[in-house]
Design an enzyme around this catalytic site. Structure first.
Site, PDB file in Angstrom:
ATOM      1  N   ASP A   1      54.755  80.307  71.401  1.00 57.40           N
ATOM      2  CA  ASP A   1      54.515  79.073  70.642  1.00 57.40           C
ATOM      3  C   ASP A   1      55.837  78.395  70.292  1.00 57.40           C
ATOM      4  O   ASP A   1      56.913  79.005  70.362  1.00 57.40           O
ATOM      5  CB  ASP A   1      53.749  79.436  69.362  1.00 57.40           C
ATOM      6  CG  ASP A   1      52.881  78.301  68.843  1.00 57.40           C
ATOM      7  OD1 ASP A   1      53.117  77.142  69.222  1.00 57.40           O
ATOM      8  OD2 ASP A   1      51.962  78.587  68.048  1.00 57.40           O
TER       9      ASP A   1
ATOM     10  N   ASP B   1      45.475  72.077  69.399  1.00 66.35           N
ATOM     11  CA  ASP B   1      44.909  72.798  68.258  1.00 66.35           C
ATOM     12  C   ASP B   1      43.554  72.232  67.864  1.00 66.35           C
ATOM     13  O   ASP B   1      42.877  72.781  66.999  1.00 66.35           O
ATOM     14  CB  ASP B   1      45.860  72.730  67.057  1.00 66.35           C
ATOM     15  CG  ASP B   1      46.961  73.770  67.173  1.00 66.35           C
ATOM     16  OD1 ASP B   1      46.827  74.694  67.989  1.00 66.35           O
ATOM     17  OD2 ASP B   1      47.973  73.643  66.455  1.00 66.35           O
TER      18      ASP B   1
HETATM   19  C1  GLA Z   1      50.277  76.691  66.525  1.00 65.08           C
HETATM   20  C2  GLA Z   1      49.326  77.074  67.634  1.00 65.08           C
HETATM   21  C3  GLA Z   1      48.098  77.723  67.060  1.00 65.08           C
HETATM   22  C4  GLA Z   1      48.482  78.938  66.263  1.00 65.08           C
HETATM   23  C5  GLA Z   1      49.489  78.549  65.187  1.00 65.08           C
HETATM   24  C6  GLA Z   1      50.033  79.782  64.493  1.00 65.08           C
HETATM   25  O1  GLA Z   1      49.774  75.650  65.759  1.00 65.08           O
HETATM   26  O2  GLA Z   1      48.997  75.973  68.402  1.00 65.08           O
HETATM   27  O3  GLA Z   1      47.208  78.070  68.081  1.00 65.08           O
HETATM   28  O4  GLA Z   1      49.027  79.900  67.118  1.00 65.08           O
HETATM   29  O5  GLA Z   1      50.582  77.823  65.725  1.00 65.08           O
HETATM   30  O6  GLA Z   1      50.951  79.477  63.519  1.00 65.08           O
END
Ligand code: GLA
Length: 725
Positions: free
Chosen positions: A476, A546
Site C-alpha cells: 500500500d 477503496d
Molecule cells: C488503504 C487501502 C485499504 C486499506 C487501508 C489500510 O486505504 O486502500 O484497502 O488497506 O489503506 O490502512
C-alpha cells in the site's frame, strides 16, 4: 516491421493495421510524417508539405522560426523557436536554456531492449523490433536516442528517450517527455480518466479547444485525481467506430499528458514526467532514460483500443507467474475489523471463509508495531504480539490448518512520526530542513531515493516474509509526496528526488518479487491512486478503489478497464450499507460486479446471515466457472450507465469466440418499462450460439441482441452465458 527508405529518408513503422512515419528533413530535422491506418508505401514525403513555404528551412532560410513553430516534430526542443509544448528542455552550466538536435543515424534491432531500472513492455525478437534514432546537440555534447519499439501483432508501439552527456561539462535536464505526436486537427475530442479518492478513473470526454489541455500529477504517484492516459478521438467515435490516438505512461510517478491545438489547427499530443519541480543533473559520461509511453491507434473505435492495451499488457508487460492463473479467492479483514482484530478474530473469519470455499485470508493494516489506529508504527515492521498472540508463524500455520493460504498488508514507503524507526532515523523522512514536514494520514514519506533507506526497510519486511508461509502481499501507499527534500542529495540535485523516489520503489518491488517469486503481489495506494502500467510490471493485480459499492464500482471499473486488463483489477464483495456511500445493493449484484476482477471478500463473514452465506457459495462457484474466461478473454463494453442513466452492460468473449459471458446491471428501475434488447459484440457472426436455452446465429445476437426483462427494484444484475452450439 520497420522499413527504411534511404532514398526518401523515411522510416515506416508498421504493425498489422497501423503505420507510423518519420522523415529526416535537410539532413538534420527529425519530423513526424504520419500515424494512422496502415500505409503500404514509404514514398510519403508529400505529407511534409515541403513545397509550401516556409516548410523547408533550406528553401527559405529567412523563416526558420516559422518552420520550427509549425513543422510536425518527433521530439521538439525548447529554446529555438518552436513555441508549442516542448518535449525537452535543457539548461547549460552557463544558464542558457536551449538545445538543437541534429540527426546522426539510426539502428534497427529485433526485439526490445530493457530500460534500465524502469518498468517497460518486453517481447521476443519475433514479436517486436526497435528503431533507434540518434541525434546530437553539439554545443552541449548531448547525445539523444529516440527509441521506438513496434509490436507488430498487437498494433501498439512504444517510445522512450535516452540522453547521454558526451560533453565536457554537466548540463541540467529540466524537462524530458517521452513521446510527442504532431498531426492536423480533425475536430478531436479528448478522453481522460479523472476522479478522486474512492472515485478513481471516471471517463471524461470533451472537445479540444485552442490552447493546451492537460492532465497531470505532481503528487509523486500517478494519483487518484488524474491518470497517465490520454486519448484523442474523432467526434463520431464510439466503442466500434471512429479514430482513436491513445497514450499511456508506463510509470508510477509525476506525469503530464497534454493536447495542444495550435494557431495552424495542428495538434501536439505529448506525455512524460511532469516538469514541475524536476531537474536532473547529467555529468559528463552519465545517462538518463525517460520512462516508456505506449501508443495505440485504432480505426475501429474505443473498443479496439481497449483490447489492444489489454493484449499488450497481458502478453508484454505483466511478468508475474500468476498472470494466467486463477488467483486464490481472498477475504481481507480491512472493512471487517479495521484496526480492531486479534488472532482469534482472524481465525474466526478464516474458519467461516474456508467452509464457504474462500481460499486465502489477508491480514490488512494494524498487525505491526503498536498500530491500533492509523497514527503510529509505520516503519516498525515486526509483529505486534499483543494482538497476534503466539506470533505470525503460529497464526499462519493455524490459518493453513483451516485450509486457507495467508496474505499480509505492508506500506513500506512510509514512516510514522510516532515510530521507533523515526526516532532512530529522523533523516530518513522526505523533508526540507527547517520546515515542518507536511503530514497526511499522520505519516511521512520515506526517502526512497536513498539506497540505505530502501535496504533498511526491505530487510525488516523480508524478515517478516521469511518468518511464516506467506502467499500474498498487499503493498500500500497511503499519501502523496510533499515538502520535497532529501538529506542525501546536493542542492543542485534536489530536483531529482521525485523520480529517484519512484526508481527506489521499483528497485524494492523488483527485489521482492525476485527473492519471493512464489508470492502474489497486489499493489494499492489509498485505493487506486497507483493503478498504472508501471506497477503492472511488478504486480499482476492492483487494488482498484477503496469504494467497494457495486454501483460506484461500475464507473470505476469501466474507466479502469478502458485501458487495463480486467485480470488486474482488484475487486471485492463488501457489506451493506456500503462503508463508502451507505448504499444497500443485492448481494448477488455485489458478487457479479466483483467477478470483473480478481474477486474476493472484504467483510466480516462471521456476521453474514445463512442466506448470504449460501450466496457466497454460489458466487464462489461462479468465480470458478467464469474466471478463466474473464481473465483471458476479450472485453467489450456494450452500454454505460454514465451515458444512459439506467443500465450498464459489458461482455467477455473467449479468444476463439466459442464462449462469452454478458453482464447486465439494471442500475435504476423504471416504472412501466418494457424489456430491452442489448446488442452483443465480438461473437463470430457465422457461428451458432446457445443463450438462455435457445440457439441463435452470432450475427443475430449482435444485430438484434439478447432480450433483458425489466425488473422491479434498483441495482439488479444478470449474467448470461453464451456457448457455441
Ligand atoms: C488503504 C487501502 C485499504 C486499506 C487501508 C489500510 O486505504 O486502500 O484497502 O488497506 O489503506 O490502512
Amino acid at each position: 516491421m520497420i522499413r527504411v527508405d534511404e532514398k526518401n529518408n523515411v522510416f515506416l513503422l508498421n504493425t498489422e493495421n497501423t503505420s507510423y512515419g518519420i522523415a529526416i528533413v535537410d539532413g538534420r530535422y527529425i519530423e513526424h510524417l504520419y500515424y494512422g491506418a496502415k500505409l503500404e508505401e514509404t514514398d510519403i514525403r508529400y505529407l511534409l508539405r515541403e513545397d509550401e513555404a516556409p516548410f523547408t528551412p533550406s528553401v527559405n532560410k529567412r523563416e526558420t522560426g516559422a518552420f520550427l513553430d509549425f513543422a510536425p516534430m518527433e521530439y521538439p526542443e525548447a529554446g529555438m523557436g518552436d513555441y508549442r509544448e516542448s518535449a525537452l528542455s535543457v539548461r547549460s552550466v552557463k544558464g542558457h536554456r536551449a538545445s538543437e538536435l541534429c540527426y546522426e543515424g539510426y539502428e534497427i534491432t529485433p526485439g526490445k531492449p530493457a530500460l534500465e531500472g524502469l518498468p517497460a513492455t518486453w517481447g521476443e525478437d519475433s514479436e517486436c523490433s526497435t528503431l533507434k534514432i540518434f541525434c546530437r546537440d553539439s554545443l552541449l555534447g548531448m547525445k539523444v536516442t529516440l527509441m521506438y519499439s513496434v509490436f507488430e501483432g498487437v498494433d501498439a508501439l512504444t517510445r522512450s528517450v535516452l540522453i547521454e552527456n558526451e560533453g565536457e561539462e554537466p548540463f541540467y535536464i529540466e524537462k524530458i517527455l517521452s513521446a510527442c505526436l504532431d498531426m492536423d486537427d480533425r475536430d478531436f475530442e479528448v478522453i481522460s480518466l479523472i476522479g478522486s479518492w474512492a472515485r478513481e478513473r471516471h471517463i471524461q470526454r470533451m472537445p479540444l479547444g485552442y490552447g493546451r489541455q492537460n492532465i497531470a500529477s505532481f503528487k509523486g504517484e500517478s494519483s487518484h485525481q488524474e491518470h497517465p492516459f490520454l486519448a484523442l478521438v474523432t467526434p463520431e467515435t464510439t466503442q466500434s467506430t471512429g479514430e482513436v490516438y491513445a497514450m499511456n505512461f508506463v510509470y508510477s510517478g509525476n506525469f503530464i499528458a497534454q493536447a495542444e491545438k495550435s494557431q495552424f489547427d495542428s495538434v501536439r499530443m505529448s506525455m512524460g514526467i511532469h516538469p514541475e519541480g524536476f531537474t536532473w543533473k547529467l555529468e559528463p559520461g552519465e545517462r538518463f532514460t525517460a520512462p516508456e509511453v505506449v501508443m495505440v491507434y485504432s480505426a475501429e473505435g474505443l473498443g479496439k483500443m481497449t483490447r489492444t492495451f489489454h493484449d499488450l499488457y497481458r502478453e508484454h508487460l505483466i511478468r508475474s507467474p500468476y498472470l494466467h492463473k486463477k488467483r486464490p479467492i481472498l477475504i481481507n479483514n480491512w472493512e471487517a475489523t479495521y484496526f480492531e482484530f486479534d488472532e482469534k478474530k482472524l481465525l474466526e473469519i478464516a474458519k467461516d471463509a474456508a467452509e464457504l470455499g474462500i481460499e486465502m485470508l489477508v491480514m490488512d493494516d494494524g498487525w505491526f508495531g503498536k498500530r491500533n489506529l492509523d497514527d503510529s508504527s509505520l516503519g516498525d515492521w515486526y509483529v505486534n504480539e499483543e494482538k497476534i498472540k503466539g506470533g505470525l508463524h503460529e497464526l499462519v500455520e493455524n490459518v493453513k490448518k483451516l485450509g486457507l493460504k495467508f496474505g499480509i498488508w505492508i506500506e513500506p514507503e512510509m514512516i510514522s512520526p510516532e515510530s521507533e524507526l523515526y526516532r532512530k532515523h529522523p533523516d530518513w523522512a522526505i523533508q526540507i530542513p527547517g520546515r515542518d514536514i507536511t503530514q497526511s494520514r499522520a505519516q511521512y514519506v520515506l526517502d526512497f531515493s536513498r539506497k540505505e533507506v530502501v535496504d533498511g526497510v526491505y530487510e525488516m519486511i523480508s524478515d517478516v516474509l521469511k518468518s511464516a508461509d506467506i502467499s500474498y502481499v498487499k503493498w500500500d501507499m497511503n499519501r502523496q509526496l510533499a515538502t520535497l527534500g532529501s538529506y542525501a542529495l546536493p542542492a543542485d540535485r534536489q530536483g531529482e528526488l521525485s523520480h529517484r523516489y519512484v526508481l527506489g520503489v521499483y528497485r524494492m518491488q523488483e527485489r521482492l518479487i525476485t527473492d519471493f517469486p512464489e508470492i502474489l503481489l497486489e499493489n494499492c495506494s489509498g485505493g487506486g491512486a497507483r493503478f498504472d502500467a508501471g506497477m503492472l510490471y511488478y504486480s499482476p493485480q492492483i487494488w482498484c478503489s477503496d469504494d467497494t459499492d457495486a454501483i460506484e464500482r461500475l464507473a470505476i471499473q469501466e474507466g479502469t478497464a478502458l485501458v487495463y486488463p480486467v485480470s488486474a483489477m482488484g475487486a471485492h464483495v463488501s457489506v451493506c450499507p456500503n462503508h463508502a456511500v451507505g448504499r444497500v445493493t443485492p448481494f448477488e449484484t455485489r458478487g457479479d460486479v466483483a467477478l470483473l476482477g480478481t474477486f474476493g471478500y472484504e467483510l466480516d463473514i462471521t456476521k453474514l446471515s445463512d442466506e448470504e452465506k449460501e450466496q457466497v457459495k454460489v458466487q464462489v462457484e461462479k468465480y470458478h466457472r467464469y474466471n478463466d474466461l474473464i481473465r483471458e478473454g476479450d472485453y467489450y463494453r456494450l452500454a454505460s450507465v454514465s451515458d444512459n442513466g439506467y443500465y450498464d452492460s459489458w461482455m467477455i468473449v473467449e479468444k476463439d469466440k466459442s464462449r462469452a459471458l454478458v453482464f447486465y446491471v439494471q442500475v435504476m428501475a423504471r416504472a412501466n418499462a418494457k424489456s430491452r434488447f442489448v446488442r452483443l459484440a465480438g461473437l463470430d457472426p457465422e457461428k451458432r450460439y446457445i443463450a438462455g436455452g435457445k440457439t441463435y446465429a452470432g450475427s443475430t445476437l449482435m444485430r438484434a441482441g439478447v432480450r433483458i426483462p425489466s425488473e422491479f427494484g434498483d441495482f439488479k444484475s444478470r449474467l448470461i452465458e453464451i456457448m457455441e452450439a
